[in-house]
Design an enzyme around this catalytic site. Structure first.
Site, PDB file in Angstrom:
ATOM      1  N   ARG A   1      -8.305  -0.151   5.690  1.00  0.00           N
ATOM      2  CA  ARG A   1      -7.448   0.829   5.018  1.00  0.00           C
ATOM      3  C   ARG A   1      -6.132   0.192   4.588  1.00  0.00           C
ATOM      4  O   ARG A   1      -5.499   0.655   3.633  1.00  0.00           O
ATOM      5  CB  ARG A   1      -7.107   1.995   5.965  1.00  0.00           C
ATOM      6  CG  ARG A   1      -8.258   2.903   6.239  1.00  0.00           C
ATOM      7  CD  ARG A   1      -7.806   4.094   7.049  1.00  0.00           C
ATOM      8  NE  ARG A   1      -6.790   4.868   6.321  1.00  0.00           N
ATOM      9  CZ  ARG A   1      -6.164   5.918   6.813  1.00  0.00           C
ATOM     10  NH1 ARG A   1      -6.437   6.333   8.021  1.00  0.00           N
ATOM     11  NH2 ARG A   1      -5.263   6.564   6.107  1.00  0.00           N
TER      12      ARG A   1
ATOM     13  N   LYS B   1       0.843  -1.209   0.000  1.00  0.00           N
ATOM     14  CA  LYS B   1       0.000   0.000   0.000  1.00  0.00           C
ATOM     15  C   LYS B   1       0.872   1.251   0.000  1.00  0.00           C
ATOM     16  O   LYS B   1       0.659   2.170  -0.786  1.00  0.00           O
ATOM     17  CB  LYS B   1      -0.895   0.006   1.237  1.00  0.00           C
ATOM     18  CG  LYS B   1      -1.521   1.367   1.522  1.00  0.00           C
ATOM     19  CD  LYS B   1      -2.388   1.361   2.760  1.00  0.00           C
ATOM     20  CE  LYS B   1      -1.682   1.678   4.061  1.00  0.00           C
ATOM     21  NZ  LYS B   1      -1.372   3.105   4.287  1.00  0.00           N
ATOM     22  N   ASN B   2       1.875   1.270   0.878  1.00  0.00           N
ATOM     23  CA  ASN B   2       2.660   2.496   1.043  1.00  0.00           C
ATOM     24  C   ASN B   2       3.597   2.763  -0.133  1.00  0.00           C
ATOM     25  O   ASN B   2       4.099   3.872  -0.281  1.00  0.00           O
ATOM     26  CB  ASN B   2       3.447   2.455   2.363  1.00  0.00           C
ATOM     27  CG  ASN B   2       2.540   2.666   3.564  1.00  0.00           C
ATOM     28  OD1 ASN B   2       1.360   2.951   3.411  1.00  0.00           O
ATOM     29  ND2 ASN B   2       3.086   2.519   4.760  1.00  0.00           N
TER      30      ASN B   2
ATOM     31  N   CYS C   1      -4.083  13.211  13.603  1.00  0.00           N
ATOM     32  CA  CYS C   1      -4.885  11.998  13.578  1.00  0.00           C
ATOM     33  C   CYS C   1      -4.644  11.262  14.881  1.00  0.00           C
ATOM     34  O   CYS C   1      -3.901  11.743  15.745  1.00  0.00           O
ATOM     35  CB  CYS C   1      -4.552  11.127  12.368  1.00  0.00           C
ATOM     36  SG  CYS C   1      -2.937  10.404  12.441  1.00  0.00           S
TER      37      CYS C   1
ATOM     38  N   ARG D   1      -4.172  11.274   4.678  1.00  0.00           N
ATOM     39  CA  ARG D   1      -3.171  12.327   4.748  1.00  0.00           C
ATOM     40  C   ARG D   1      -2.190  12.285   3.581  1.00  0.00           C
ATOM     41  O   ARG D   1      -1.681  13.312   3.162  1.00  0.00           O
ATOM     42  CB  ARG D   1      -2.363  12.192   6.033  1.00  0.00           C
ATOM     43  CG  ARG D   1      -3.186  12.056   7.271  1.00  0.00           C
ATOM     44  CD  ARG D   1      -2.297  11.746   8.430  1.00  0.00           C
ATOM     45  NE  ARG D   1      -1.140  12.606   8.337  1.00  0.00           N
ATOM     46  CZ  ARG D   1      -1.090  13.860   8.768  1.00  0.00           C
ATOM     47  NH1 ARG D   1      -2.104  14.381   9.383  1.00  0.00           N
ATOM     48  NH2 ARG D   1      -0.009  14.575   8.608  1.00  0.00           N
TER      49      ARG D   1
ATOM     50  N   ARG E   1       1.264  14.961  13.406  1.00  0.00           N
ATOM     51  CA  ARG E   1       1.664  14.724  12.025  1.00  0.00           C
ATOM     52  C   ARG E   1       1.673  15.982  11.155  1.00  0.00           C
ATOM     53  O   ARG E   1       0.909  16.099  10.188  1.00  0.00           O
ATOM     54  CB  ARG E   1       0.793  13.632  11.415  1.00  0.00           C
ATOM     55  CG  ARG E   1       0.871  12.351  12.212  1.00  0.00           C
ATOM     56  CD  ARG E   1       0.142  11.221  11.591  1.00  0.00           C
ATOM     57  NE  ARG E   1       0.858  10.658  10.461  1.00  0.00           N
ATOM     58  CZ  ARG E   1       0.474   9.579   9.814  1.00  0.00           C
ATOM     59  NH1 ARG E   1      -0.616   8.947  10.184  1.00  0.00           N
ATOM     60  NH2 ARG E   1       1.165   9.115   8.796  1.00  0.00           N
TER      61      ARG E   1
ATOM     62  N   ASP F   1       5.110   0.760  12.147  1.00  0.00           N
ATOM     63  CA  ASP F   1       3.846   0.143  11.730  1.00  0.00           C
ATOM     64  C   ASP F   1       3.685  -1.285  12.253  1.00  0.00           C
ATOM     65  O   ASP F   1       2.608  -1.866  12.131  1.00  0.00           O
ATOM     66  CB  ASP F   1       3.728   0.146  10.199  1.00  0.00           C
ATOM     67  CG  ASP F   1       3.420   1.536   9.659  1.00  0.00           C
ATOM     68  OD1 ASP F   1       3.064   2.421  10.455  1.00  0.00           O
ATOM     69  OD2 ASP F   1       3.540   1.732   8.432  1.00  0.00           O
TER      70      ASP F   1
HETATM   71  C1  UD1 Z   1       4.639   6.810   6.295  1.00  0.00           C
HETATM   72  C2  UD1 Z   1       3.741   5.608   6.186  1.00  0.00           C
HETATM   73  C3  UD1 Z   1       3.246   5.171   7.571  1.00  0.00           C
HETATM   74  C4  UD1 Z   1       4.426   4.979   8.525  1.00  0.00           C
HETATM   75  C5  UD1 Z   1       5.344   6.196   8.514  1.00  0.00           C
HETATM   76  C6  UD1 Z   1       6.614   5.989   9.326  1.00  0.00           C
HETATM   77  C7  UD1 Z   1       2.708   5.949   4.023  1.00  0.00           C
HETATM   78  C8  UD1 Z   1       1.485   6.265   3.248  1.00  0.00           C
HETATM   79  N1  UD1 Z   1       2.603   5.947   5.346  1.00  0.00           N
HETATM   80  O1  UD1 Z   1       3.849   7.867   6.819  1.00  0.00           O
HETATM   81  O2  UD1 Z   1       2.535   3.936   7.415  1.00  0.00           O
HETATM   82  O3  UD1 Z   1       3.938   4.784   9.826  1.00  0.00           O
HETATM   83  O4  UD1 Z   1       5.734   6.505   7.158  1.00  0.00           O
HETATM   84  O5  UD1 Z   1       7.290   4.855   8.884  1.00  0.00           O
HETATM   85  O6  UD1 Z   1       3.749   5.658   3.461  1.00  0.00           O
HETATM   86  N2  UD1 Z   1       6.828  14.572  10.548  1.00  0.00           N
HETATM   87  C9  UD1 Z   1       6.983  15.906  10.838  1.00  0.00           C
HETATM   88  N3  UD1 Z   1       6.907  16.802   9.803  1.00  0.00           N
HETATM   89  C10 UD1 Z   1       6.697  16.411   8.508  1.00  0.00           C
HETATM   90  C11 UD1 Z   1       6.546  15.048   8.221  1.00  0.00           C
HETATM   91  C12 UD1 Z   1       6.612  14.132   9.275  1.00  0.00           C
HETATM   92  O7  UD1 Z   1       7.171  16.288  11.977  1.00  0.00           O
HETATM   93  O8  UD1 Z   1       6.655  17.289   7.617  1.00  0.00           O
HETATM   94  C13 UD1 Z   1       6.863  13.577  11.658  1.00  0.00           C
HETATM   95  C14 UD1 Z   1       5.523  12.842  11.803  1.00  0.00           C
HETATM   96  O9  UD1 Z   1       4.614  13.599  12.596  1.00  0.00           O
HETATM   97  C15 UD1 Z   1       5.939  11.555  12.440  1.00  0.00           C
HETATM   98  C16 UD1 Z   1       7.317  11.289  11.826  1.00  0.00           C
HETATM   99  O10 UD1 Z   1       7.774  12.547  11.334  1.00  0.00           O
HETATM  100  O11 UD1 Z   1       6.050  11.694  13.831  1.00  0.00           O
HETATM  101  C17 UD1 Z   1       7.315  10.270  10.698  1.00  0.00           C
HETATM  102  O12 UD1 Z   1       6.475  10.711   9.666  1.00  0.00           O
HETATM  103  P1  UD1 Z   1       6.686  10.292   8.146  1.00  0.00           P
HETATM  104  O13 UD1 Z   1       7.946   9.512   7.991  1.00  0.00           O
HETATM  105  O14 UD1 Z   1       6.508  11.512   7.306  1.00  0.00           O
HETATM  106  O15 UD1 Z   1       5.454   9.342   7.911  1.00  0.00           O
HETATM  107  P2  UD1 Z   1       4.368   9.366   6.767  1.00  0.00           P
HETATM  108  O16 UD1 Z   1       5.037   9.596   5.449  1.00  0.00           O
HETATM  109  O17 UD1 Z   1       3.233  10.245   7.145  1.00  0.00           O
END
Ligand code: UD1
Length: 418
Positions: A397, A22-23, A117, A93, A122, A305
């Site tokens: 999901r 999915k990711n 969320c 998101r 996030r 995850d």
């Molecule tokens: C992706 C995965 C999700 C997984 C996560 C971490 C997808 C669709 N989802 O989510 O399943 O749990 O990676 O492996 O691929 N953060 C910030 N600022 C930002 C972006 C992120 O502070 O601009 C923080 C987030 O709040 C979180 C951490 O960084 O605490 C990790 O987020 P991120 O690696 O961006 O995860 P996602 O891409 O949202």
């Protein structure tokens, strides 16, 4: 709303096919916004709610999308829009990933800022900071962010944290820019490497994907291509833990052991037998696990995850295990539900400590997010007696045909609509 009724305590046995990731599929489908030509993406878990939302997002932006089996074809007829609807961003998101390709191609994009969320605030500041560094101007307007740039400029970027989404968003933008962009402190997840392969097939040059320094030399004209998505390592890891918790013996067809090394190592320490075999992984376990403490981290560390399903298994360990969540700030919502099944868990800040019990008992429980739902499934399959698991839509999901797959392995599980 759908519920699962699970009669636990039966060891899972047999083999099950792992779906496409999915990711990985999500950003790859969104990357098709970089071209008007036809793109064919294979091995997409099309039954998942997040993939359906992605397809709706592409359609709302003006893409044509055709789904046949596990294959998704996209192409453009007419012109694309540059505004992502709030309705879709609030459901998923990852919709903010449309910002990179649209901004780079059209010099303008308007996206709603996703709210927090269940698992944390996030923010998307790392994505936005990257666009700033590429020369975009941004203004906030009624909950949306409007990014504009007559011409983005490729250049060196450095992320303050290796965010998966920010790395993907910026890679997609860079793929449409002639010239070289480097991303330092990039996320190293296998899904990033899969997106890089897709962008290369479209005509960009990408070096270093899978390491913390990715460089991209883009092109103003990217072309259509064909690509097969990697297997879902999180689905595979969840089935590995369900197999072990139920004291079963399961073969996961198509799982990629190289993507699951941290989990395989920890499961072996806990006493499970894991054999990477031709085309998959075989897992077997008898008895209660030894307690093994983990700490989540960006790849190649233990994946956040799988933290919740890991906790479900450790609730049955012969002693205490510590679980530290380093990636999200509020990812222990499953602990209180596991406690309803008889688990002993203490939670404080980023740490949880489980004190293993001999057995969990079925109970009425509720999923709060995708992976919490997966943890409750793992616990329910191992527990004695009946569990009624509510808010199954969270599980839908991220886990394709989960009840068919688990039933194939001998689980007693049915979906009812209440
Ligand atoms: C992706 C995965 C999700 C997984 C996560 C971490 C997808 C669709 N989802 O989510 O399943 O749990 O990676 O492996 O691929 N953060 C910030 N600022 C930002 C972006 C992120 O502070 O601009 C923080 C987030 O709040 C979180 C951490 O960084 O605490 C990790 O987020 P991120 O690696 O961006 O995860 P996602 O891409 O949202």
């Amino acid at each position: 709303m759908d519920q699962f009724i699970i009669d636990g305590g039966r060891p899972l046995r047999g083999s099950v096919a792992i779906s496409g990731s999915k990711n990985a599929a999500l950003p790859i489908l969104i990357a098709t916004l970089l071209t008007d030509e036809s793109c064919v993406v294979e091995n997409v878990p099309v039954k998942l709610r997040d993939i359906k939302t992605t397809i709706r997002l592409l359609e709302s932006l003006g893409k044509r999308v055709e789904v046949s089996g596990q294959t998704v074809r996209t192409w453009t007829h007419g012109s694309l829009k540059t505004q992502a609807p709030y309705e879709l961003v609030k459901q998923m998101r990852a919709s903010v990933l449309a910002a990179g390709p649209l901004l780079a191609r059209f010099g303008l994009v308007r996206v709603p800022i996703p709210g927090g969320c269940a698992i944390g605030l996030r923010p998307i500041d790392i994505h936005l900071r990257g666009f700033d560094d590429l020369g975009a101007r941004r203004i906030a307007d009624h909950g949306d962010v409007i990014l504009s740039a007559p011409a983005l400029k490729p250049g060196p970027l450095k992320l303050k944290f290796p965010s998966v989404g920010a790395t993907e968003n910026l890679m997609m933008a860079a793929a449409a820019l002639p010239g070289a962009t480097t991303i330092e402190n990039a996320a190293r997840e296998p899904e990033i490497a899969d997106l890089a392969r897709f962008l290369e097939r479209m005509g960009a040059q990408v070096r270093g994907a899978g390491s913390s320094r990715v460089s991209i030399r883009g092109s103003l004209k990217l072309s259509g291509c064909r690509h097969r998505v990697i297997p879902d390592r999180i689905e595979a890891g969840t089935f590995m833990l369900a197999a072990a918790a139920s004291q079963g013996h399961v073969r996961l067809e198509g799982a990629e052991p190289a993507h699951l090394q941290a989990v395989i190592r920890c499961m072996r320490q806990a006493g499970a037998k894991l054999d990477p075999c031709r085309g998959g992984i075989e897992v077997s376990m008898s008895g209660r696990p030894r307690p093994v403490s983990i700490k989540t981290a960006p790849y190649p560390g233990f994946p956040t995850d799988l933290q919740a399903p890991w906790m479900a298994w450790m609730c049955l360990a012969q002693g205490k295990a510590r679980i530290r969540e380093e990636v999200f700030e509020n990812r222990f919502l499953h602990a209180a539900e596991l406690a309803r099944m008889g688990a002993r868990i203490g939670v404080g800040g980023h740490d949880a400590v489980t004190e293993g019990v001999e057995a969990l008992n079925g109970a009425p429980i509720m999923a709060s997010d995708i992976r919490a739902g997966a943890a409750l499934l793992v616990a329910a399959l191992a527990a004695s007696g009946r569990t009624v698991l509510q808010r199954v839509y969270h599980i839908d999901r991220g886990y394709e045909k989960v009840e068919q797959k688990l039933r194939r392995l001998g689980a007693s599980l049915r979906r009812v609509n209440r």
